[in-house]
Design an enzyme around this catalytic site. Structure first.
Site, PDB file in Angstrom:
ATOM      1  N   CYS A  30       0.829  -1.218   0.000  1.00  0.00           N
ATOM      2  CA  CYS A  30       0.000   0.000   0.000  1.00  0.00           C
ATOM      3  C   CYS A  30       0.861   1.265   0.000  1.00  0.00           C
ATOM      4  CB  CYS A  30      -0.904  -0.056   1.235  1.00  0.00           C
ATOM      5  SG  CYS A  30      -1.709   1.482   1.664  1.00  0.00           S
ATOM      6  N   CYS A  33       0.219   3.729   2.841  1.00  0.00           N
ATOM      7  CA  CYS A  33       0.703   3.123   4.090  1.00  0.00           C
ATOM      8  C   CYS A  33       2.199   3.373   4.264  1.00  0.00           C
ATOM      9  CB  CYS A  33       0.441   1.620   4.099  1.00  0.00           C
ATOM     10  SG  CYS A  33      -1.294   1.160   3.994  1.00  0.00           S
TER      11      CYS A  33
END
Length: 100
Positions: A30, A33
């Site tokens: 991600c 993230c």
């Protein structure tokens, strides 16, 4: 210091912990993230009054499902075993500080 949570340690480290715990739900693939992680790391070095944790949703899918984590990154704050905040999306340092 940020505690890396697992399926086995989540309950003890977060829900049974006294005080304030911030959990960063993430996945290695991600992009947002990867931007959230260093912000959480930096705050963990500055705030000794809060326990900072990370949980990889790919490695602890049952917990993510149980908590309704459908988008990452998601930040969750738990105070003395009670979830007081849970919100998906990248958060800047000032936003996290305001939460705590």
């Amino acid at each position: 210091m940020v505690v890396q949570l697992t399926q086995d340690t989540y309950e003890q480290e977060v829900m049974k912990a006294q005080g304030t715990v911030l959990v960063d739900f993430y996945a290695d693939w991600c992009g947002p993230c990867k931007m959230q992680g260093p912000i959480v790391d930096q705050l963990s070095e500055e705030r000794s009054d809060v326990k900072f944790c990370k949980l990889n949703v790919d490695e602890a899918t049952p917990i993510a499902i149980e908590l309704g984590i459908s988008s990452i990154p998601t930040i969750m704050v738990v105070k003395n075993g009670e979830i007081t905040y849970k919100q998906p999306g990248l958060m800047q340092k000032a936003q996290l500080e305001a939460l705590l």
